[in-house]
Design a protein around this motif. Sequence first.
Motif, PDB file in Angstrom:
ATOM      1  N   GLU A 126     -14.746 -18.794   4.306  1.00  0.00           N
ATOM      2  CA  GLU A 126     -14.012 -19.528   5.339  1.00  0.00           C
ATOM      3  C   GLU A 126     -14.966 -20.479   6.060  1.00  0.00           C
ATOM      4  O   GLU A 126     -16.070 -20.085   6.462  1.00  0.00           O
ATOM      5  CB  GLU A 126     -13.402 -18.550   6.346  1.00  0.00           C
ATOM      6  N   VAL A 127     -14.531 -21.704   6.232  1.00  0.00           N
ATOM      7  CA  VAL A 127     -15.297 -22.695   6.991  1.00  0.00           C
ATOM      8  C   VAL A 127     -14.952 -22.555   8.469  1.00  0.00           C
ATOM      9  O   VAL A 127     -13.772 -22.565   8.841  1.00  0.00           O
ATOM     10  CB  VAL A 127     -14.987 -24.127   6.507  1.00  0.00           C
ATOM     11  N   ARG A 128     -15.974 -22.402   9.301  1.00  0.00           N
ATOM     12  CA  ARG A 128     -15.777 -22.265  10.745  1.00  0.00           C
ATOM     13  C   ARG A 128     -16.505 -23.413  11.444  1.00  0.00           C
ATOM     14  O   ARG A 128     -17.718 -23.571  11.292  1.00  0.00           O
ATOM     15  CB  ARG A 128     -16.290 -20.901  11.225  1.00  0.00           C
ATOM     16  N   GLN A 177     -19.142 -17.991  21.019  1.00  0.00           N
ATOM     17  CA  GLN A 177     -18.105 -17.050  21.454  1.00  0.00           C
ATOM     18  C   GLN A 177     -16.907 -17.067  20.513  1.00  0.00           C
ATOM     19  O   GLN A 177     -16.413 -16.012  20.096  1.00  0.00           O
ATOM     20  CB  GLN A 177     -17.643 -17.423  22.869  1.00  0.00           C
ATOM     21  N   ARG A 178     -16.466 -18.246  20.175  1.00  0.00           N
ATOM     22  CA  ARG A 178     -15.223 -18.402  19.405  1.00  0.00           C
ATOM     23  C   ARG A 178     -15.416 -18.065  17.926  1.00  0.00           C
ATOM     24  O   ARG A 178     -14.592 -17.374  17.326  1.00  0.00           O
ATOM     25  CB  ARG A 178     -14.725 -19.845  19.561  1.00  0.00           C
ATOM     26  N   GLU A 179     -16.504 -18.548  17.327  1.00  0.00           N
ATOM     27  CA  GLU A 179     -16.638 -18.492  15.881  1.00  0.00           C
ATOM     28  C   GLU A 179     -17.572 -17.391  15.379  1.00  0.00           C
ATOM     29  O   GLU A 179     -17.481 -16.991  14.221  1.00  0.00           O
ATOM     30  CB  GLU A 179     -17.121 -19.849  15.341  1.00  0.00           C
ATOM     31  N   ALA A 213     -19.858 -11.687  25.565  1.00  0.00           N
ATOM     32  CA  ALA A 213     -18.816 -11.555  24.549  1.00  0.00           C
ATOM     33  C   ALA A 213     -17.484 -11.208  25.186  1.00  0.00           C
ATOM     34  O   ALA A 213     -17.404 -10.442  26.136  1.00  0.00           O
ATOM     35  CB  ALA A 213     -19.210 -10.477  23.538  1.00  0.00           C
ATOM     36  N   GLY A 214     -16.448 -11.772  24.597  1.00  0.00           N
ATOM     37  CA  GLY A 214     -15.137 -11.457  25.097  1.00  0.00           C
ATOM     38  C   GLY A 214     -14.256 -12.685  25.161  1.00  0.00           C
ATOM     39  O   GLY A 214     -14.663 -13.758  24.825  1.00  0.00           O
TER      40      GLY A 214
END
Length: 214
Positions: A126-128, A177-179, A213-214
Motif C-alpha cells: 500500500e502506498v501511503r 500520526q496518520r500514516e 499517538a492517538g
Amino acid sequence: MLQVKIVPVTAFAQNCSIVWDAESKDAILIDAGGEPDKLQAEVEALGLTVKALWLTHGHLDHAGAVGALKKRWNVPVIGPHKEDAFWLDMIQEVSARYGFPIPEKVEVDQWLEGGEQLQLGNEQFEVRFAPGHTPGHVMFYNANYGLLWTGDVLFKGSIGRTDFPRGNHQQLLDSIQRECFSLPDETQFISGHGPISTIGFEKQHNPFVAGQAG
C-alpha cells in the motif's frame, strides 16, 4: 515468500532495500540512492530480476542511482508523489553541490498519490502519502509481513529533517500520526538511514513523537 536485503549506499549511508519474491526471484529496489554498480552486483549475486524502481522521495541520496539502473534494466520508475518532481529535476545540480558523482537524470513513469496498491509476486504494498520531509514523500506498507518503508519520515529515535526547501515540520508530525502510528505496534519499519525499529517502540521512546499517538 518476501525477502529483503538492505544495502547502504553513498556517504550518507542510505538504506537501499532490495525486495524480492523468493519463488519467482522478481525484485524491486526501494530508494536506489547511489552506487549503481554496487547495487547491480548485489542483484546479480542474488540471482534476481528487477521489475521496477520505487522511490519514497526525490532527494539525491535516495534517487541517485535510479537513472542509471533504469537504463541498464529497462524498468519503470514508480513514485514518489509529483510534488517531489522539483527535487528530481535538480538531482544533477544538487549532486555537484555535494561533490557527488553526477547521476543520470531521473524520469518517473508513474507518480503516486497515496492509496495505490503496488504488486510484487503475490504480495501487495500500500502506498501511503506522508509529506513533511519533502512535499511529495510516500511510504510503502506490506500488511502481510507487517513491514513499512518510511524513507526519511520516521527513524529509530528520530524523525526527518524539515529544513530543506518545502519541508514542513507540522506536516511531518501529522504524517507520522496518520500514516505510521495508525499501523499495528508490532509493525517493523525500514527507514532511509539507520536500524530497523517498530511502530510501538517509537510511540513509546522516540523523543520527537513519543506520547503523541492517538
